[in-house]
Enzyme design. Structure first.
Site: not given
Length: 463
Positions: A180, A242, A334, A345, A356
């Site tokens: 990513q 991430h 979210e 959070y 997963y």
């Protein structure tokens, strides 16, 4: 639930903070819908590590090809009446930044050749305006009518005079494109016309792995110069997950940006590391004295934490407050508002998602001292870039939040009242993996589709 609106789509009700969902489909169908339950929905197949270093590029196109391209395009552009395209210099030159004149467009006038989609409030077309991109990740619309586009492999592209330049821009920092990671967000300083600062985020090689780095630079011709590092994460990892990376400026001019948990979920609760956090700095990288952890245990630059992987960041134009969306695991994406300095959070202590493989991450979804989302998605849509709608071109959409979606391949339009969720409408389902969505200064909404490498414009029918 709030009163339901008439629609030709579908709706259902879910648990907390999930009221009305309206799903629209194209009047003329396009691609099939995709989903990826059980895997990281942001991940493409993990590709071998690639490292790119971009030096200053100058245009190298053959003059004959240039002449043919201009000869073909200019009559078309003159016919379609695009004032901006006719008023600017050609790509061979290096124009100085000027302000886009009123009532002009970044691309030629819309033409009625694309599919028609139906939303609750109006019908609209999805018109492709840029093709030939490779994993477009973010867009920035310059005040002079040019557009910057990042490609995840490490290239920064420019649209000039409504046409994608073949040569990428030079001066892009060395990028590690793996998983990513790669060249990620691009964002202009709010006073770009005065200072010329362009902000970029990317995955960077470090000792023992990679992290997310944030810089700013200025444009000289077709190359970035005067690079300044704003911030680099303090944790390097060989995991390709991430990286976070989105930018936003709040109403007071502070710069916000994010780093995800890098696939090591517990680090999102550790205030001594940069993972899983939202940061707040001055535009030049200095730490504001009123940041919540200045003089306390924790990194001075952290504004909020417990955030798995922010993929969308946008500022409410009415309040100046920054909002975000983030990827949950399997479920539990979210939408959050960031108006509490030092807020936690909750990830991974609380979540509406599961692993997963179907096993639980935690048995709680709420805990004292941890924030609840304004809205959450179960199952996951894999939200991506986001924007607030302020344009008058889209009747009934003003004040809504548009979220791109990767795994569900759609746009999620969320209506809010202050900090409260009201309703969600899902549109352009199956169109492809929407990586970014922006409202440009010309009032149109643009989406970056990494499935087919295009930028498209949403054009209301009759507009």
């Amino acid at each position: 639930s709030p009163p339901q609106k008439e629609s030709n789509g579908k709706r259902h009700e879910n648990n907390r903070n999930q009221a009305k969902i309206v799903s629209s489909k194209p009047i003329f169908s396009r691609n099939s819908r995709g989903s990826a339950a059980g895997i990281d929905r942001d991940a493409s197949p993990i590709n071998p590590i690639k490292t790119y270093s971009r030096e200053k590029h100058q245009p190298k196109h053959a003059l004959i090809m240039k002449s043919l391209k201009v000869a073909f395009l200019m009559p078309l552009l003159l016919f379609t009446g695009c004032d901006f395209v006719n008023s600017q210099t050609t790509p061979e030159s290096t124009p100085e930044s000027t302000t886009l004149p009123p009532n002009t467009l970044y691309f030629s006038e819309p033409i009625e050749t694309s599919d028609v989609y139906s939303a609750e409030d109006f019908d609209f077309r999805v018109e492709t305006v840029v093709e030939g991109l490779k994993f477009p990740w973010a867009m920035a619309f310059m005040p002079d009518g040019r557009v910057l586009i990042t490609e995840r492999d490490g290239t920064l592209r420019m649209v000039e005079n409504g046409v994608l330049r073949e040569e990428p821009l030079g001066g892009v920092p060395e990028v590690v494109a793996r998983g990513q990671g790669g060249l990620l967000d691009v964002h202009l300083h709010p006073q770009y016309e005065e200072n010329g600062w362009i902000y970029l985020s990317y995955s960077k090689e470090g000792e023992g792995g990679w992290t997310t780095s944030f810089i700013r630079a200025q444009l000289d011709g077709y190359a970035l110069v005067n690079h300044e590092e704003i911030y680099t994460g303090n944790v390097n990892s060989r995991l390709g997950f991430h990286f976070g990376s989105r930018f936003a400026f709040d109403g007071e001019g502070y710069l916000y940006f994010s780093i995800g948990d890098r696939g090591e979920q517990d680090t999102a609760q550790d205030l001594t590391v940069s993972n899983g956090s939202l940061f707040r700095l001055h535009d030049d990288g200095r730490v504001p004295e009123d940041n919540p952890f200045v003089g306390k245990e924790g990194l001075d630059e952290i504004y909020a934490y417990g955030l798995r992987n922010i993929q969308g960041l946008a500022t409410d134009p009415e309040t100046g407050i920054v909002w975000s969306n983030f990827h949950g695991p399997r479920g539990g994406d979210e939408l959050n508002i960031h108006n509490k300095p030092g807020a936690n959070y909750g990830w991974p202590v609380i979540t509406y998602g599961i692993n997963y493989n179907g096993t639980p991450i935690t048995d709680i979804t709420e805990k004292e001292g941890m924030e609840q989302p304004v809205w959450y998605w179960v199952p996951s849509i894999a939200p991506s870039g986001m924007t607030f709608v302020s344009s008058d071109r889209y009747p009934g959409w003003k004040g809504s939040i548009l979220n791109g979606a990767l795994s569900f391949q759609l746009l999620s339009r969320v209506e809010v009242d202050g900090e409260q969720f009201v309703a969600e409408e899902r549109i352009v389902e199956g169109i492809g993996r929407i990586r970014d969505v922006r409202e440009a200064p010309d009032g149109y909404i643009y989406i970056a589709n990494e499935s087919d490498g295009t930028i498209a414009r949403l054009v209301p029918v009759g507009n």
